[in-house]
Design an enzyme around this catalytic site. Structure first.
Site, PDB file in Angstrom:
ATOM      1  N   GLU A 105     -19.538   3.187 -32.009  1.00 51.04           N
ATOM      2  CA  GLU A 105     -20.099   1.983 -31.602  1.00 51.04           C
ATOM      3  C   GLU A 105     -21.324   2.459 -30.662  1.00 51.04           C
ATOM      4  O   GLU A 105     -22.325   1.869 -30.499  1.00 51.04           O
ATOM      5  CB  GLU A 105     -19.087   1.112 -30.892  1.00 51.04           C
ATOM      6  CG  GLU A 105     -18.510   0.426 -32.132  1.00 51.04           C
ATOM      7  CD  GLU A 105     -17.253  -0.440 -31.404  1.00 51.04           C
ATOM      8  OE1 GLU A 105     -17.278  -1.885 -31.825  1.00 51.04           O
ATOM      9  OE2 GLU A 105     -16.531  -0.259 -30.509  1.00 51.04           O
ATOM     10  N   GLU A 184      -9.557  15.293   0.605  1.00 48.67           N
ATOM     11  CA  GLU A 184     -10.167  15.387  -0.370  1.00 48.67           C
ATOM     12  C   GLU A 184      -9.840  16.684  -1.347  1.00 48.67           C
ATOM     13  O   GLU A 184      -9.527  17.709  -0.661  1.00 48.67           O
ATOM     14  CB  GLU A 184     -11.744  15.399  -0.358  1.00 48.67           C
ATOM     15  CG  GLU A 184     -12.332  14.203   0.379  1.00 48.67           C
ATOM     16  CD  GLU A 184     -13.930  14.078   0.544  1.00 48.67           C
ATOM     17  OE1 GLU A 184     -14.276  14.928  -0.080  1.00 48.67           O
ATOM     18  OE2 GLU A 184     -14.102  13.219   1.320  1.00 48.67           O
ATOM     19  N   LYS A 186     -10.601  20.102  -2.880  1.00 49.37           N
ATOM     20  CA  LYS A 186     -11.891  20.845  -2.783  1.00 49.37           C
ATOM     21  C   LYS A 186     -12.372  21.367  -4.037  1.00 49.37           C
ATOM     22  O   LYS A 186     -11.509  22.190  -4.771  1.00 49.37           O
ATOM     23  CB  LYS A 186     -11.757  22.073  -1.840  1.00 49.37           C
ATOM     24  CG  LYS A 186     -12.741  23.102  -1.694  1.00 49.37           C
ATOM     25  CD  LYS A 186     -12.540  23.951  -0.593  1.00 49.37           C
ATOM     26  CE  LYS A 186     -13.994  24.820  -0.138  1.00 49.37           C
ATOM     27  NZ  LYS A 186     -14.156  25.600  -1.048  1.00 49.37           N
ATOM     28  N   ARG A 207     -27.653  24.049  -3.367  1.00 51.39           N
ATOM     29  CA  ARG A 207     -27.347  24.038  -2.044  1.00 51.39           C
ATOM     30  C   ARG A 207     -28.377  25.325  -1.504  1.00 51.39           C
ATOM     31  O   ARG A 207     -28.911  25.151  -0.144  1.00 51.39           O
ATOM     32  CB  ARG A 207     -26.030  24.491  -1.848  1.00 51.39           C
ATOM     33  CG  ARG A 207     -25.655  24.878  -0.274  1.00 51.39           C
ATOM     34  CD  ARG A 207     -24.118  24.883   0.093  1.00 51.39           C
ATOM     35  NE  ARG A 207     -23.932  25.233   1.367  1.00 51.39           N
ATOM     36  CZ  ARG A 207     -23.996  26.580   1.922  1.00 51.39           C
ATOM     37  NH1 ARG A 207     -24.119  27.434   1.043  1.00 51.39           N
ATOM     38  NH2 ARG A 207     -23.712  26.719   2.956  1.00 51.39           N
ATOM     39  N   GLU A 244     -20.277  17.893  -5.817  1.00 50.45           N
ATOM     40  CA  GLU A 244     -20.161  19.095  -6.759  1.00 50.45           C
ATOM     41  C   GLU A 244     -20.203  19.005  -8.162  1.00 50.45           C
ATOM     42  O   GLU A 244     -19.483  18.043  -8.941  1.00 50.45           O
ATOM     43  CB  GLU A 244     -18.594  19.540  -6.259  1.00 50.45           C
ATOM     44  CG  GLU A 244     -18.334  21.018  -6.604  1.00 50.45           C
ATOM     45  CD  GLU A 244     -18.550  21.854  -5.315  1.00 50.45           C
ATOM     46  OE1 GLU A 244     -19.345  21.377  -4.380  1.00 50.45           O
ATOM     47  OE2 GLU A 244     -18.230  22.954  -5.507  1.00 50.45           O
ATOM     48  N   LYS A 384      -6.990  26.161   2.295  1.00 48.45           N
ATOM     49  CA  LYS A 384      -7.078  27.116   1.185  1.00 48.45           C
ATOM     50  C   LYS A 384      -5.721  27.096   0.435  1.00 48.45           C
ATOM     51  O   LYS A 384      -4.633  27.120   1.133  1.00 48.45           O
ATOM     52  CB  LYS A 384      -7.436  28.444   1.392  1.00 48.45           C
ATOM     53  CG  LYS A 384      -8.776  28.464   1.787  1.00 48.45           C
ATOM     54  CD  LYS A 384      -9.820  28.369   0.613  1.00 48.45           C
ATOM     55  CE  LYS A 384     -10.833  29.287   0.497  1.00 48.45           C
ATOM     56  NZ  LYS A 384     -11.496  29.103  -0.677  1.00 48.45           N
TER      57      LYS A 384
HETATM   58  S1  IVH Z   1     -17.965  18.681   1.889  1.00 51.00           S
HETATM   59  C1  IVH Z   1     -20.305  20.084   5.678  1.00 51.00           C
HETATM   60  N1  IVH Z   1     -16.314  18.042   0.411  1.00 51.00           N
HETATM   61  O1  IVH Z   1     -17.075  23.608  -0.774  1.00 51.00           O
HETATM   62  C2  IVH Z   1     -19.543  19.591   4.435  1.00 51.00           C
HETATM   63  N2  IVH Z   1     -17.401  20.278  -0.094  1.00 51.00           N
HETATM   64  O2  IVH Z   1     -17.109  25.773   1.310  1.00 51.00           O
HETATM   65  C3  IVH Z   1     -19.950  20.128   3.269  1.00 51.00           C
HETATM   66  N3  IVH Z   1     -16.790  21.549  -1.816  1.00 51.00           N
HETATM   67  O3  IVH Z   1     -20.506  23.989   0.012  1.00 51.00           O
HETATM   68  C4  IVH Z   1     -19.222  19.904   2.070  1.00 51.00           C
HETATM   69  N4  IVH Z   1     -15.310  20.168  -2.519  1.00 51.00           N
HETATM   70  O4  IVH Z   1     -19.806  23.113  -2.544  1.00 51.00           O
HETATM   71  C5  IVH Z   1     -17.265  19.199   0.784  1.00 51.00           C
HETATM   72  N5  IVH Z   1     -14.677  17.222  -1.328  1.00 51.00           N
HETATM   73  C6  IVH Z   1     -15.616  18.612  -0.900  1.00 51.00           C
HETATM   74  C7  IVH Z   1     -15.857  19.614  -1.587  1.00 51.00           C
HETATM   75  C8  IVH Z   1     -16.942  20.356  -0.883  1.00 51.00           C
HETATM   76  C9  IVH Z   1     -15.700  21.305  -2.955  1.00 51.00           C
HETATM   77  C10 IVH Z   1     -17.634  22.763  -1.583  1.00 51.00           C
HETATM   78  C11 IVH Z   1     -19.000  22.482  -1.291  1.00 51.00           C
HETATM   79  C12 IVH Z   1     -19.193  23.281  -0.172  1.00 51.00           C
HETATM   80  C13 IVH Z   1     -18.091  24.063  -0.173  1.00 51.00           C
HETATM   81  C14 IVH Z   1     -17.816  24.790   1.340  1.00 51.00           C
END
Ligand code: IVH
Length: 488
Positions: A105, A184, A186, A207, A244, A384
């Site tokens: 559809e 959140e 990562k 970035r 992301e 991590k």
């Molecule tokens: S916040 C100042 N939130 O992780 C804060 N980053 O190591 C900026 N990333 O460059 C990032 N999930 O590409 C943020 N929930 C999330 C994320 C996230 C993945 C990546 C992002 C950043 C890197 C930092």
């Protein structure tokens, strides 16, 4: 304003199908068949067969089993509305993961819009759903500065470091109360910035070095879950969001199957595939890749103030921007650890790759008070995950000769996927390592890999009794000597 649609079917069945389709969308407003009151040659009125009830009464569409010539319906859908319907379906499908019409559809609607635009090129605007891939291949990417630098995140490698982070925050905020964070996942993808001007997506940047990124506007425009126009009526004149870009695991598997079918190289992992796709100079290639995006941070947002991160996330979600569904508000160190451990356990059930958790101060005034270092904010931390471990089998062990003549035993293993890469070879370093871990051909071994670290064998989990030791020592000195001589 209505839109004129014409029936192209040549039989009753086709007409009925067409009617059902437009009726299902509540489109019918007026029917204007060309030959309503025709009589036959003898002046008799023809028997009516198909009528439709429209906003303007009953209308005849066919009689005596034959179609009325050229049936036109004026539908209640304006041109802009068919675009809106498609955009809404895209939002249900890509953002909410909850389609309400079938793919077929959707295709029909999409083709209808394409046809409409083909016949009336003046109707095409840059933000129509048909125009996601409009641009020509580029020669190279331009760069552009970020209005606010895109920082990265400091890492916490274990629970203790998450606890220390929480303690640091308490000191910075001079409080003994429980701190509120937005927790959140990562996401393991590529960080990007999106810029909307008056609700229209005008720019996408990588970035880059954090200060300046590459202009990938025409590539982000191909990401189906990203609105080219924000939902709603009122938008800030400028809205920058960071997020992301990633590829879902199921989409990644399908993508690699297609690559194989086409005789092209397979991608090592979803992250590489996403990065490669985003940096294509030809947006048609990007468009063929199943990219997804989740938004998670503000850049500059004019005319709008948020008290909390939660409020910001709620706001952008309502504008149609995809926000991750696992994001949760948590308070205090205990709940930080709980969120981290729960997500680590759920990690393998998710349809996208994550390499940790992120904890961010929820209150934006508190964020300012905590401040930033040069590369990362003090108000956030990335937790991590432990290295992922999987078992595989040693297929063979061979010796590699390095540039300096050093000999390194390398195990070939049955290919296994761990932390984003398929591992086929693992270095065994030297004979001591082989003996200490007692690694033999045919053994089942536990291997691990964390982040960028090279894979290593943790231990043998099942001994293959039929194979004896692999002795390298006897040949080591001699081979080293020969190699050195050859090099000198
Ligand atoms: S916040 C100042 N939130 O992780 C804060 N980053 O190591 C900026 N990333 O460059 C990032 N999930 O590409 C943020 N929930 C999330 C994320 C996230 C993945 C990546 C992002 C950043 C890197 C930092």
């Amino acid at each position: 304003m209505g839109r004129l649609v014409q029936n192209h079917s040549t039989n009753i069945e086709g007409l009925i199908k067409w009617l059902k389709k437009i009726a299902a969308r509540n489109e019918i407003k007026t029917v204007t068949p060309a030959s309503l009151s025709k009589t036959n040659g003898r002046g008799e009125k023809l028997e009516l067969k198909i009528t439709v009830k429209t906003n303007e009464g009953y209308k005849l569409l066919a009689r005596k089993g034959r179609l009325v010539q050229e049936v036109f319906l004026v539908t209640s859908l304006a041109d802009s509305e068919i675009k809106k319907i498609i955009e809404d379906h895209n939002y249900n499908y890509y953002v909410l993961d909850n389609p309400i019409i079938s793919d077929k559809e959707w295709d029909t609607l999409f083709r209808e819009l394409q046809e409409l635009e083909r016949n009336n090129p003046s109707l095409i605007d840059k933000n129509s759903p048909t125009q996601r891939v409009g641009a020509k291949p580029l020669k190279g990417f331009k760069t552009a500065a970020h209005r606010i630098p895109m920082l990265s995140l400091a890492n916490a490698m274990n629970e203790d470091e998450l606890i220390s982070f929480n303690e640091r925050i308490k000191k910075l905020l001079e409080t003994t109360h429980k701190i509120e964070y937005m927790a959140e996942p990562k996401l393991d993808g590529i960080g990007v910035e999106l810029i909307y001007q008056d609700g229209i997506l005008i720019k996408g940047l990588t970035r880059g070095d954090g200060f300046e990124g590459e202009d990938i506007t025409q590539n982000v425009r191909t990401i189906k879950s990203l609105p080219l126009k924000l939902l709603g009526q009122r938008f800030p004149s400028l809205l920058e969001v960071r997020g992301e870009v990633f590829i879902k695991i199921s989409d990644f598997d399908k993508l690699n199957e297609t690559q194989i079918k086409k005789g092209l190289q397979v991608f090592a992992n979803p992250r590489n595939a996403a990065a490669g796709s985003l940096r294509q100079l030809d947006p048609r290639i990007t468009s063929s890749r199943p990219l997804s995006i989740n938004c998670y941070e503000p850049g500059v947002i004019e005319d709008k103030n948020f008290k909390t991160h939660q409020e910001f996330l709620f706001y952008i979600k309502n504008l149609g921007l995809p926000v991750n569904s696992m994001i949760k508000k948590v308070s205090g160190a205990k709940n930080v650890i709980k969120y981290h451990n729960t997500l680590e356990l759920k990690r393998n059930e998710l349809n996208y790759e994550i390499d940790g958790t992120v904890f961010k101060l929820n209150n934006y005034i508190e964020r300012e008070k905590a401040g930033s270092r040069s590369r990362s904010p003090r108000w956030a931390i990335a937790g991590k995950f432990k290295a992922q471990q999987v078992t595989t089998e040693i297929v063979s062990i061979s010796v590699q000769v390095g540039r300096t003549g050093a000999l390194t035993p390398v195990a070939k293993v049955k290919p296994v996927y761990v932390s984003g890469v398929t591992v086929t070879n693992i270095t065994l370093h030297n004979q001591d390592e082989i003996e200490r871990k007692d690694i033999r051909i045919g053994d089942s071994v536990l291997i691990e890999r964390s982040g960028d670290v090279i894979p290593k064998i943790v231990k043998v989990v099942k001994r293959n009794k039929t194979v004896s030791y692999t002795h390298l020592r006897a040949h080591e000195t001699k081979a080293n000597l020969v190699c050195r001589l050859l090099l000198e």
